[in-house]
Design a protein around this motif. Sequence first.
Motif, short mmCIF file in Angstrom:
data_model
loop_
_atom_site.label_atom_id
_atom_site.label_comp_id
_atom_site.label_asym_id
_atom_site.label_seq_id
_atom_site.Cartn_x
_atom_site.Cartn_y
_atom_site.Cartn_z
N ARG A 1 0.11 -50.72 9.00
CA ARG A 1 -0.48 -52.07 8.93
C ARG A 1 -2.01 -52.00 8.85
NH1 ARG A 1 4.07 -54.25 12.86
NH2 ARG A 1 5.37 -55.18 11.25
N GLU B 1 4.11 -56.90 4.68
CA GLU B 1 5.22 -57.12 5.63
C GLU B 1 6.55 -57.27 4.90
OE1 GLU B 1 5.05 -56.63 8.80
OE2 GLU B 1 2.89 -56.30 8.61
N THR C 1 7.62 -53.76 3.70
CA THR C 1 8.16 -52.85 4.74
C THR C 1 9.56 -53.33 5.17
OG1 THR C 1 6.94 -54.11 6.39
CG2 THR C 1 5.96 -52.06 5.71
N ASN C 2 9.77 -54.65 5.21
CA ASN C 2 11.11 -55.17 5.55
C ASN C 2 12.13 -54.80 4.48
OD1 ASN C 2 10.20 -56.22 7.90
ND2 ASN C 2 10.32 -58.37 7.28
N LYS D 1 13.12 -51.34 5.12
CA LYS D 1 13.92 -51.12 6.33
C LYS D 1 15.30 -51.76 6.23
CE LYS D 1 10.78 -52.63 9.33
NZ LYS D 1 10.23 -53.02 10.63
N GLY E 1 6.52 -59.24 11.22
CA GLY E 1 6.50 -59.57 9.78
C GLY E 1 6.76 -61.04 9.51
#
Length: 404
Positions: free
Chosen positions: A258, A319, A322-323, A326, A372
Amino acid sequence: MFARVARFVRGIRSNTPRPSRRKGPVDDEDALRRCKRLHGLAQIIASDLDLERIVQSVTDMATEECGAQYGAFFYNVEDEAGEAYQLFTLSGAPREAFEHFGLPRNTAIFEPTFRGKGIVRSDDIRADPRFGKNPPYYGLPQGHLPVVSYLAVPVVSRSKKVLGGLFFAHAEPGRFDENCEDFVRGIAAHAAVAIDNAHLHRRAQIELEQRKRAEERLELLLGEVKHRYKNAVVTIQSIATQTFKDASAEAHERFGARLSALGKALDLLTTRDWDRIAAADVVTRALAPFDSGRRWSANGVEASLSSDSSLILSLALHELATNALKYGAWSNGEGRVDVSWEFADLERTRLRIHWQEIGGPPVSPPERSGFGTTLIDRALGGPQGSAKIEFAPDGLRCTFEVPL
Ligand SMILES: Nc1ncnc2c1ncn2[C@@H]1O[C@H](COP(=O)(O)OP(=O)(O)OP(=O)(O)O)[C@@H](O)[C@H]1O
Ligand SMILES: [Mg+2]
């Protein structure tokens, strides 16, 4: 140009006899000749932007035409700081003949000229009631060239500003007639336009120079800000490492990512135009770190974002990305993300961004929200905002707007 003027003036000198005292009816031929000369001079000075050359041409021609023994043009100029000062040019007398007297003072005789009130023409200035009334000289200073016939014409701009004054003198009385006055009045009008243009040109040049210097200073400052910012990031990183010693490696990694996203977003602002950045640049830059093996596309209208909007867009995209890695489209190695944007309103005051995930594992609404989604909600939602995250089964969709 100067050579042209000099040739022009020389030509006139050799072709025209020195005008003598003219008191009779106006000679048509003479009037036509003067008219032509005036026209010629107007053409020359209108195409010149050099103030010194303009005033010299004007003084030379008027002195010549009036048969003055000498003529002078005292004119006002401004320095770069806008401070006014006066310069003069001479014709028919060397500079040294005037230099040690200083500039004309605000005496009664000069007042109509320097205040732009009107022309003063006198067959014998010594007889003028305004002459010789002011200290310290009470008339001409000792050593001054003789002045008997006198003509002084103010040069006034279109905006009624007094640009200077033209002065002519002769040691004998009655040398300047009405024709000569008319001619100089005409010259003064042309000179005013040419001087105005020269002033404008000079001011534009000064402004350009100042802008260039300001840009250089800004560039330097930007470099300094960037340098300091990078140092600050390194400091934050080491503070975080110390503070979160006991946290998991994953938490460390997320914090680092981040911080680095924020760094890249700020980097973008300092390497490109300080306050406007193309939307496409912001998107590409934010998604570039997720490029290896991830599939994504970015399409949208041409729009430039303010620094605030670019920053928040970069962080939101980080954000979401990255989500996606994941939990979403990039988590199974098959899905993809399409990012697109358009103007949100006709006035083009806002940009609407769509994030669409396709081909990832089935999605269901989560039970908890983390940083996020909170960031997207807080920064882009609220009463003014319009962030919407949909956990659709076939892929997460997010729409939000940023001001332009
Ligand atoms: N692209 C996505 N596809 C499917 N589920 C998602 C997606 N993005 C988020 N989610 C779900 O929404 C939850 C909240 O996401 P959020 O980003 O707020 O928190 P986080 O990623 O779990 O933690 P943090 O962002 O604080 O690191 C996630 O835990 C996940 O269950
Ligand atoms: Mg998250």
